[in-house]
Design a protein around this motif. Structure first.
Motif, PDB file in Angstrom:
ATOM      1  N   ASP A 419     -49.728  -9.278  -3.232  1.00  0.00           N
ATOM      2  CA  ASP A 419     -48.820  -8.860  -2.157  1.00  0.00           C
ATOM      3  C   ASP A 419     -49.220  -7.490  -1.608  1.00  0.00           C
ATOM      4  N   HIS A 420     -49.590  -6.632  -2.517  1.00  0.00           N
ATOM      5  CA  HIS A 420     -49.958  -5.270  -2.093  1.00  0.00           C
ATOM      6  C   HIS A 420     -51.228  -5.277  -1.228  1.00  0.00           C
ATOM      7  N   ARG A 421     -52.162  -6.139  -1.561  1.00  0.00           N
ATOM      8  CA  ARG A 421     -53.392  -6.224  -0.774  1.00  0.00           C
ATOM      9  C   ARG A 421     -53.120  -6.732   0.633  1.00  0.00           C
ATOM     10  N   ALA A 422     -52.217  -7.725   0.759  1.00  0.00           N
ATOM     11  CA  ALA A 422     -51.872  -8.237   2.092  1.00  0.00           C
ATOM     12  C   ALA A 422     -51.243  -7.134   2.939  1.00  0.00           C
ATOM     13  N   ALA A 423     -50.301  -6.392   2.325  1.00  0.00           N
ATOM     14  CA  ALA A 423     -49.664  -5.294   3.065  1.00  0.00           C
ATOM     15  C   ALA A 423     -50.686  -4.216   3.416  1.00  0.00           C
ATOM     16  N   ASP A 424     -51.601  -3.966   2.486  1.00  0.00           N
ATOM     17  CA  ASP A 424     -52.648  -2.966   2.744  1.00  0.00           C
ATOM     18  C   ASP A 424     -53.528  -3.377   3.915  1.00  0.00           C
ATOM     19  N   ALA A 425     -53.871  -4.685   3.994  1.00  0.00           N
ATOM     20  CA  ALA A 425     -54.732  -5.158   5.079  1.00  0.00           C
ATOM     21  C   ALA A 425     -54.040  -4.967   6.426  1.00  0.00           C
ATOM     22  N   GLN A 426     -52.721  -5.330   6.482  1.00  0.00           N
ATOM     23  CA  GLN A 426     -51.985  -5.163   7.735  1.00  0.00           C
ATOM     24  C   GLN A 426     -51.896  -3.685   8.110  1.00  0.00           C
ATOM     25  N   ALA A 427     -51.587  -2.845   7.132  1.00  0.00           N
ATOM     26  CA  ALA A 427     -51.481  -1.405   7.411  1.00  0.00           C
ATOM     27  C   ALA A 427     -52.844  -0.825   7.815  1.00  0.00           C
ATOM     28  N   ASP A 428     -53.920  -1.323   7.199  1.00  0.00           N
ATOM     29  CA  ASP A 428     -55.261  -0.843   7.562  1.00  0.00           C
ATOM     30  C   ASP A 428     -55.593  -1.182   9.007  1.00  0.00           C
ATOM     31  N   ARG A 429     -55.192  -2.391   9.453  1.00  0.00           N
ATOM     32  CA  ARG A 429     -55.466  -2.767  10.836  1.00  0.00           C
ATOM     33  C   ARG A 429     -54.722  -1.851  11.803  1.00  0.00           C
ATOM     34  N   ALA A 430     -53.432  -1.598  11.484  1.00  0.00           N
ATOM     35  CA  ALA A 430     -52.660  -0.706  12.365  1.00  0.00           C
ATOM     36  C   ALA A 430     -53.243   0.707  12.365  1.00  0.00           C
ATOM     37  N   LEU A 431     -53.637   1.153  11.203  1.00  0.00           N
ATOM     38  CA  LEU A 431     -54.205   2.497  11.112  1.00  0.00           C
ATOM     39  C   LEU A 431     -55.551   2.583  11.833  1.00  0.00           C
ATOM     40  N   ALA A 432     -56.348   1.505  11.763  1.00  0.00           N
ATOM     41  CA  ALA A 432     -57.640   1.492  12.459  1.00  0.00           C
ATOM     42  C   ALA A 432     -57.429   1.561  13.966  1.00  0.00           C
TER      43      ALA A 432
END
Length: 677
Positions: A419-432
């Motif tokens: 779950d944490h990895r999925a949230a991290d991926a979404q947050a990484d896209r927004a941050l990118a």
């Protein structure tokens, strides 16, 4: 060699050729590259006194002059630091140069070791000490070594013992051998323990006398083979020739840190068996004032009662008495052996028996204490073993329970990690995306700032070009004005030269006219004088002629007077004509002078006018250049103001973009925190 009215003797040193030769190494292969089990020292100047003493202890450095560990000597100075630290290189015995040689061949390591020992001991001053009465040296002993002064110890043998007694009488003086200081420097620089010592190998049986750096534990026979024997020695001495020990088994006699020399001699004078001749030389040269022969006879005759009164315990073992004895009696060794053997007899037998009984009781008590300690150690080891077994059992049970809990926790953690990895991926896209927007805004701001900078540079270059053009025009105007001034000055100088030439020509004409008038006057004067002479001659002739009458003579006289009067008029007229010619020549010369003065004045006025015109032109050119400079500065200031405005706008755009990116980061961090929870 001996002074019978002074204590001690002057010895032939025999230092050469060993001292002037290079210090050679003779080490075992297994000691090469040996280092201490501690990290190497990076900076020697950063070591504290405690660290230096600890390093000396780990390196097992032993002071060669007294056999004491160097670390103990440095640690003893922690409470009461000495005032003076002396590096002992006083080799006053014959053949011996195992301290002076390494000092002269390794001055840098010697000075570094002395500096470290001075810091560890806390000494205020440090210096080297060498023997002064060395007359057979081929090398020069310097006055200073790496900033430390070299003190020369004078006096007769044993000078080193007497100097040591004088120094050690003060509590604030510490003596350390030079060899130990070199080993300390090597321990700091190369992290090496002491595995070698410095030894002098010499004697009349040695083919190649030299100073060697020998591995500890080598045999005396190996050292002698290294330097080569000319013939089999009758006597081998380990130590100094005065205080050394004669050895027989060279194959089993080892080199120690206190071994300073190995000497081999052809003849053993002690085996000759001469008798005492009663010369009393041993008495005169003894530095402690003893009577070595009386002590020697008391030992031979076993007169122990007289032995106490002879103060044999005061012998320092310098060997001076044996050296001076013409019969070569073994005085020094016999006296020392007797002093060691008969010291327990200094007291009474009852006192010795009581001391022995007390020693036996102390030994028995020590044995009982050691036995009790041994039993306690056995019981302690058994208790430790039982506790270790129980602890291992508890650890096994706890490890099993911990492994089960770990497996359950790993399953829960794997789900949460997904779950944490999925949230991290979404947050990484927004941050990118936010980072790309921030970078685009920064690039746009940087491009605008670069354009403003180019405009500023172009405006500055244009202003500088206009100012440079004005400056070139000013320089051209000044050069033209200077040329006109120089031309006017040249014209004035030419006018001066022409006027001077005219003046010179007028002066020559006047002088020529005056000379012609003077010549005409002179010719007239000569003609008058000639006529007068002719008239006088004619009158005289007439007077001498008796045929003439008085009337004829009077007539002749009148004629002569008229002729003289006419000559006088002619002379007067010639003189007047000469004066008039000179006056006319002078008037002409003055007229020419006046013309030259007028021409010079006109040339000077023209030069002054040209100079004024040049100054006016220069002033006008400077004003034009100053106006161009002010215009250039104004243009540059305007361009700088525009650039600063663009820079502020760029900073504002970057700050706005950064705020947007930080907001995105904060949102990303909150999303990650929620996912992590």
């Amino acid at each position: 060699m001996a002074g019978f009215f002074y204590k001690g003797i002057l010895l032939q040193q025999h230092k050469e050729p060993a001292l002037s030769r290079d210090l050679r190494e003779f080490v075992n292969a297994d000691t090469i590259g040996v280092t201490m089990d501690r990290p190497p020292v990076g900076d020697a100047d950063s070591l504290t006194p405690a660290e230096i003493a600890s390093l000396a202890r780990d390196a097992h450095i032993v002071d060669e002059r007294d056999g004491q560990p160097l670390a103990d000597k440095l640690a003893a100075c922690q409470q009461t630091p000495p005032r003076l630290l002396i590096a002992d290189a006083v080799d006053d015995e014959p053949y011996l140069s195992s301290q002076l040689g390494p000092l002269l061949k390794n001055p840098a390591h010697s000075a570094l070791g002395l500096r470290l020992a001075q810091r560890a001991a806390g000494a205020a001053e440090a210096q080297f000490a060498v023997y002064k009465n060395l007359t057979d040296l081929d090398i020069r002993i310097p006055r200073k070594i790496e900033g430390f002064s070299v003190r020369r110890i004078r006096g007769r043998y044993p000078a080193e013992y007497q100097a040591s007694q004088a120094f050690e009488a003060d509590d604030d003086v510490l003596l350390i051998g030079v060899g130990a200081l070199i080993q300390l420097a090597r321990a700091v620089l190369f992290n090496r323990p002491q595995t070698t010592t410095f030894v002098t190998v010499a004697g009349d049986c040695i083919g190649n006398p030299t100073n060697l750096e020998v591995s500890l534990g080598m045999t005396v026979a190996q050292v002698l083979e290294r330097c080569g024997l000319i013939e089999d020695p009758a006597r081998v001495v380990v130590g100094g020739s005065m205080t050394g020990i004669s050895v027989i088994d060279t194959e089993n006699t080892l080199v120690t840190p206190s071994t300073r020399a190995v000497l081999a001699f052809r003849q053993d004078f002690k085996s000759l068996g001469f008798g005492c001749i009663g010369c009393s030389r041993c008495v005169h040269v003894c530095p402690k004032g003893l009577n070595p022969f009386f002590i020697y006879r008391a030992v031979q005759e076993k007169r122990y009662a007289a032995f106490r009164t002879l103060d044999a315990q005061m012998c320092i073992g310098c060997g001076t008495c044996s050296y001076m004895c013409p019969a070569k009696l073994d005085l020094s060794e016999t006296v020392q052996k007797a002093a060691r053997s008969f010291k327990p007899m200094a007291g009474s037998i009852r006192t010795n028996a009581a001391l022995l009984a007390k020693k036996d009781a102390a030994d028995y008590e020590s044995y009982l204490a050691d036995y009790a300690l041994h039993r306690a150690q056995i019981d302690h080891r058994r208790a430790l073993a039982a506790a270790r077994r129980a602890d291992e059992k508890r650890r096994g049970e706890a490890a099993a329970a911990h492994a089960a809990a770990d497996r359950e926790a790993d399953r829960a953690l794997a789900q949460a990690l997904a779950d944490h990895r999925a949230a991290d991926a979404q947050a990484d896209r927004a941050l990118a995306q936010a980072l790309e927007a921030n970078q685009a805004a920064q690039r746009a701001a940087d491009e605008a700032l670069a354009q403003a900078l180019r405009r500023k540079q172009e405006a500055g270059q244009a202003a500088d070009g206009a100012f440079a053009q004005a400056e070139r025009q000013r320089q051209a105007a000044e050069q033209a004005a200077d040329k006109s001034v120089s031309d006017a000055a040249a014209a004035a100088e030419a006018a001066d030269r022409a006027a001077e030439r005219a003046d010179a020509a007028a002066l020559k004409r006047m002088q020529a006219e005056e000379k012609a008038a003077d010549k005409a006057f002179s010719d007239a004067l000569k003609a008058q004088q000639s006529a007068e002479k002719d008239a006088a001659k004619a009158l005289a002739k007439a007077e001498r002629n008796s045929a003439l009458s008085d009337d004829d003579r009077q007539a002749f006289k009148r004629t002569l007077d008229e002729l003289q009067a006419g000559a006088e008029r002619v002379r007067a007229e010639a003189q007047a004509a000469c004066g008039e010619a000179k006056a006319a020549a002078k008037v002409s010369y003055e007229s020419e002078l006046e013309k030259g003065v007028r021409s010079r004045a006109a040339a000077k006025e023209a030069a002054a006018a040209a100079r004024q015109a040049a100054e006016a032109a220069k002033l006008a050119a400077r004003e034009t250049c100053e106006a161009a400079r002010r215009t250039c500065e104004a243009d540059k200031a305007a361009a700088l103001t525009a650039y600063e405005s663009a820079q502020e706008a760029c900073e504002a755009d970057k700050a706005a973009a950064l705020k947007v990116y930080e907001a995105a980061q904060e949102a990303d961090a909150q999303a990650r925190a929620r996912a992590l929870e």
